[in-house]
Design a protein around this motif. Structure first.
Motif, short mmCIF file in Angstrom:
data_model
loop_
_atom_site.label_atom_id
_atom_site.label_comp_id
_atom_site.label_asym_id
_atom_site.label_seq_id
_atom_site.Cartn_x
_atom_site.Cartn_y
_atom_site.Cartn_z
N TRP A 1 11.64 1.73 6.23
CA TRP A 1 12.88 2.45 5.78
C TRP A 1 13.20 1.84 4.53
O TRP A 1 13.65 2.29 3.60
N ASP A 2 13.24 0.37 4.56
CA ASP A 2 13.74 -0.39 3.31
C ASP A 2 12.78 -0.08 2.17
O ASP A 2 13.36 -0.03 0.97
N THR A 3 11.66 -0.11 2.35
CA THR A 3 10.62 0.32 1.37
C THR A 3 10.82 1.55 0.65
O THR A 3 10.62 1.80 -0.55
N ILE A 4 11.33 2.48 1.56
CA ILE A 4 11.43 3.99 1.07
C ILE A 4 12.69 4.06 0.48
O ILE A 4 12.89 4.65 -0.83
N ASP A 5 13.64 3.31 0.73
CA ASP A 5 14.76 3.19 -0.14
C ASP A 5 14.51 2.35 -1.41
O ASP A 5 15.18 2.84 -2.35
N LEU A 6 13.88 1.51 -1.57
CA LEU A 6 13.25 0.83 -2.76
C LEU A 6 12.70 1.76 -3.78
O LEU A 6 13.08 1.90 -4.96
N SER B 1 0.81 -1.21 0.02
CA SER B 1 -0.07 0.10 -0.04
C SER B 1 0.89 1.38 -0.10
O SER B 1 0.43 2.30 -0.65
N VAL B 2 1.89 1.19 0.69
CA VAL B 2 2.97 2.21 0.64
C VAL B 2 3.48 2.70 -0.67
O VAL B 2 3.44 3.67 -1.12
N LEU B 3 3.99 1.54 -1.37
CA LEU B 3 4.39 1.66 -2.69
C LEU B 3 3.43 2.21 -3.83
O LEU B 3 3.55 3.09 -4.56
#
Length: 302
Positions: free
Chosen positions: A281-286, A207-209
């Motif tokens: 945080w890892d998802t934001i990095d991605l 959902s974030v992405l």
């Protein structure tokens, strides 16, 4: 609340040719709690993008804030509280849903704000878990009189966000009227907070992405933290995702720069809140790697 950012992104006008760093040949380094990632800032005469988005030093949620929200959890570690709240996410989100729409506006002028917002409710046999407070968010980057309103549960915020001020004490249990204390707070992007607001309840990385920019449905399906980490270490997969994003934007640099701005705003809000969730945080990095790659492809004309 003012936030001083170590790294800024200036999204102004785009030059005829735009260049950001391409993927390194080796795996991307994974960030750890409490470490700043060294950044190689890339720039052109009219746009600057950091190679990576820095993580502030890790700070655990305030024990005092948790104690104020739930005194019975005084001896329970914050991580256990966060995990325990996941099982209650649906009933808490149901409580938020009841207040949406006509009961609680999404925004209002700051000058109209009061210390408490009262909302009539209907008694039911199995009432949802109603929010305890209303977060009134203003922008730290503008002087607008408008604030965005988010019904929240104090324990959710207290256990996830290390930088929130002390929350007003909750009102007495509701009968026919819900009295919600208002907590004014300033963030770089109140609009971006809506993504974090939902994530703190359901912890859905897909959902974030999806809230940031288009990605293939097959990739988002059943997205896990492991998938995010694996993708970050795969230059091939990153290139495929960047190519998809570039194509969905029609290789339009303005559109892709807007996507980068959305990721940046979410990052700024996370820093301001002290939200130290490794999976997020890892998802934001991605997301950052994918959008930088898409910008590269658009600038080079594939």
């Amino acid at each position: 609340m003012a936030l001083t950012l170590i790294y800024c992104i200036f999204l102004i006008s785009l030059p005829a040719m735009f260049q950001v760093a391409s993927y390194p040949s080796s795996s991307f380094p994974m960030h750890g709690h409490g470490h700043h990632q060294k950044q190689q800032q890339v720039s052109s005469p009219s746009i600057q993008l950091p190679r990576t988005l820095a993580r502030p030093p890790f700070a655990e949620a305030s024990r005092e804030a948790i104690l104020a929200a739930a005194p019975e959890l005084a001896s329970v570690p914050a991580e256990y509280i966060r995990r325990g709240l996941r099982s209650r996410a649906n009933e808490m989100l149901a409580g938020i849903s009841v207040l949406s729409g006509s009961h609680l506006p999404s925004s209002m002028p700051r000058s109209h704000m009061q210390a408490t917002i009262s909302i009539p409710i209907r008694p039911t046999q199995a009432p949802p878990t109603y929010p305890t407070h209303v977060l009134a968010l203003s922008s730290s980057k503008s002087s607008s009189d408008s604030v965005m309103l988010f019904p929240v549960h104090s324990l959710i915020l207290a256990s996830h966000c290390a930088s929130l001020p002390r929350m007003p004490p909750p009102a007495s249990p509701p009968s026919t009227t819900l009295h919600l204390p208002v907590l004014p707070f300033s963030l770089p992007s109140p609009a971006a907070f809506s993504i974090l607001h939902t994530y703190m309840y359901n912890h859905r990385l897909d959902s974030v992405l999806k809230s940031l920019f288009p990605l293939p449905a097959g990739f988002l399906q059943s997205l896990s933290h492991h998938t995010v980490q694996t993708t970050l270490s795969s230059g091939t997969t990153l290139h495929q995702l960047s190519a998809y994003l570039c194509s969905s934007a029609g290789s339009n640099l303005h559109t892709l720069t807007s996507h980068a701005a959305h990721v940046k705003e979410l990052w700024q809000d996370m820093v301001a809140l002290g939200l130290h969730d490794p999976e997020l945080w890892d998802t934001i990095d991605l997301a950052w790697e994918v959008v930088l790659g898409a910008l590269n492809l658009a600038a080079k004309g594939h």
